[in-house]
Design an enzyme around this catalytic site. Sequence first.
Site, PDB file in Angstrom:
ATOM      1  N   ARG A 129       0.742  -1.217  -0.055  1.00  0.00           N
ATOM      2  CA  ARG A 129       0.034  -0.007   0.007  1.00  0.00           C
ATOM      3  C   ARG A 129       0.816   1.287   0.188  1.00  0.00           C
ATOM      4  NH1 ARG A 129      -4.882  -2.095   0.599  1.00  0.00           N
ATOM      5  NH2 ARG A 129      -5.209  -4.052   1.637  1.00  0.00           N
ATOM      6  N   ASP A 130       0.560   2.234  -0.856  1.00  0.00           N
ATOM      7  CA  ASP A 130       1.166   3.563  -0.599  1.00  0.00           C
ATOM      8  C   ASP A 130       0.976   4.244   0.604  1.00  0.00           C
ATOM      9  OD1 ASP A 130       2.006   5.665  -3.127  1.00  0.00           O
ATOM     10  OD2 ASP A 130       1.486   6.642  -1.131  1.00  0.00           O
ATOM     11  N   ILE A 131       1.952   4.777   1.182  1.00  0.00           N
ATOM     12  CA  ILE A 131       2.141   5.421   2.621  1.00  0.00           C
ATOM     13  C   ILE A 131       1.163   6.678   2.645  1.00  0.00           C
ATOM     14  CG2 ILE A 131       3.893   7.015   2.199  1.00  0.00           C
ATOM     15  CD1 ILE A 131       5.103   5.640   4.851  1.00  0.00           C
ATOM     16  N   ASN A 170       4.369   7.311 -13.486  1.00  0.00           N
ATOM     17  CA  ASN A 170       4.906   8.410 -13.345  1.00  0.00           C
ATOM     18  C   ASN A 170       6.290   8.144 -13.873  1.00  0.00           C
ATOM     19  OD1 ASN A 170       2.446   9.614 -12.430  1.00  0.00           O
ATOM     20  ND2 ASN A 170       3.037   9.392 -10.511  1.00  0.00           N
ATOM     21  N   VAL A 214       9.873   8.842  -6.385  1.00  0.00           N
ATOM     22  CA  VAL A 214      10.641   7.757  -6.082  1.00  0.00           C
ATOM     23  C   VAL A 214      11.304   7.227  -7.338  1.00  0.00           C
ATOM     24  CG1 VAL A 214      11.054   5.418  -4.949  1.00  0.00           C
ATOM     25  CG2 VAL A 214       9.474   7.257  -3.994  1.00  0.00           C
ATOM     26  N   HIS A 243       7.633   1.940 -10.492  1.00  0.00           N
ATOM     27  CA  HIS A 243       6.518   1.515 -10.126  1.00  0.00           C
ATOM     28  C   HIS A 243       5.338   1.889 -10.695  1.00  0.00           C
ATOM     29  CE1 HIS A 243       7.553   5.334  -8.365  1.00  0.00           C
ATOM     30  NE2 HIS A 243       6.427   5.484  -8.169  1.00  0.00           N
ATOM     31  N   MET A 244       3.989   1.081 -10.210  1.00  0.00           N
ATOM     32  CA  MET A 244       2.840   1.318 -11.149  1.00  0.00           C
ATOM     33  C   MET A 244       2.095   1.550  -9.826  1.00  0.00           C
ATOM     34  SD  MET A 244       0.784  -1.286 -13.416  1.00  0.00           S
ATOM     35  CE  MET A 244       1.812  -0.954 -14.716  1.00  0.00           C
ATOM     36  N   HIS A 245       1.219   2.534  -9.949  1.00  0.00           N
ATOM     37  CA  HIS A 245       0.212   2.902  -9.046  1.00  0.00           C
ATOM     38  C   HIS A 245      -1.277   2.269  -9.553  1.00  0.00           C
ATOM     39  CE1 HIS A 245       2.140   6.392  -6.997  1.00  0.00           C
ATOM     40  NE2 HIS A 245       2.745   6.450  -8.340  1.00  0.00           N
TER      41      HIS A 245
HETATM   42  P1  5GP Z   1       5.843   8.504  -7.617  1.00  0.00           P
HETATM   43  O1  5GP Z   1       5.291  10.114  -7.324  1.00  0.00           O
HETATM   44  O2  5GP Z   1       7.430   8.537  -7.599  1.00  0.00           O
HETATM   45  O3  5GP Z   1       4.946   8.031  -8.660  1.00  0.00           O
HETATM   46  O4  5GP Z   1       5.221   7.837  -6.469  1.00  0.00           O
HETATM   47  C1  5GP Z   1       5.844   7.445  -5.153  1.00  0.00           C
HETATM   48  C2  5GP Z   1       4.837   7.019  -4.154  1.00  0.00           C
HETATM   49  O5  5GP Z   1       5.451   6.202  -3.112  1.00  0.00           O
HETATM   50  C3  5GP Z   1       4.149   8.009  -3.283  1.00  0.00           C
HETATM   51  O6  5GP Z   1       2.724   7.970  -3.762  1.00  0.00           O
HETATM   52  C4  5GP Z   1       4.460   8.110  -2.000  1.00  0.00           C
HETATM   53  O7  5GP Z   1       3.360   8.327  -1.269  1.00  0.00           O
HETATM   54  C5  5GP Z   1       4.938   6.647  -1.995  1.00  0.00           C
HETATM   55  N1  5GP Z   1       5.905   6.222  -0.755  1.00  0.00           N
HETATM   56  C6  5GP Z   1       7.145   6.890  -0.767  1.00  0.00           C
HETATM   57  N2  5GP Z   1       7.532   6.496   0.205  1.00  0.00           N
HETATM   58  C7  5GP Z   1       7.209   5.306   0.442  1.00  0.00           C
HETATM   59  C8  5GP Z   1       7.243   4.343   1.550  1.00  0.00           C
HETATM   60  O8  5GP Z   1       8.248   4.532   2.565  1.00  0.00           O
HETATM   61  N3  5GP Z   1       6.282   3.402   1.751  1.00  0.00           N
HETATM   62  C9  5GP Z   1       5.290   3.458   1.012  1.00  0.00           C
HETATM   63  N4  5GP Z   1       4.626   2.297   1.302  1.00  0.00           N
HETATM   64  N5  5GP Z   1       5.127   4.285   0.177  1.00  0.00           N
HETATM   65  C10 5GP Z   1       5.992   5.176   0.017  1.00  0.00           C
END
Ligand code: 5GP
Length: 113
Positions: free
Chosen positions: A28-30, A86, A95, A99-101
């Site tokens: 899960r996203d944090i 993204n 990050v 990764h895929m949301h």
């Molecule tokens: P991006 O913006 O790179 O596509 O998405 C990165 C996602 O990683 C963000 O939605 C953020 O909330 C999530 N994220 C960042 N650090 C952590 C973490 O330590 N644990 C989890 N579970 N999600 C994280």
Amino acid sequence: MDCIFCKIIAGEIPTEILYQDKEIIAFRDIKPLAPVHLLIVPRKHIPSLDQMEESDAALVGRMVVIANKLAKDEGVDQKGYRLAINCGAEGGQLVPHLHMHLLGGRKLSDRLS
Ligand code: 5GP
Ligand code: ZN
């Protein structure tokens, strides 16, 4: 390796893993943006989508297959959901590990902004 997702994959940051196999994990996203907000992540450190190679095509395809399975597990497959990757600063990537949301559980915006 100073990569937060590599640390999660290595078990250095305690995280509930919803799915894992030899290539891919999901958690899960944090900071969830929707009732269901999962991240589907390859174990391989690919910094961003633009740095995937042709030989990674099956891996990225499997990320979609697993996301679809997780959408079913989370109960959002019938009403609908969104998969998003993204890429880079203007693409909203924070990050630097591919990764895929998976977003669902509410009506998402009709527009990608
Ligand atoms: P991006 O913006 O790179 O596509 O998405 C990165 C996602 O990683 C963000 O939605 C953020 O909330 C999530 N994220 C960042 N650090 C952590 C973490 O330590 N644990 C989890 N579970 N999600 C994280
Ligand atoms: Zn990484």
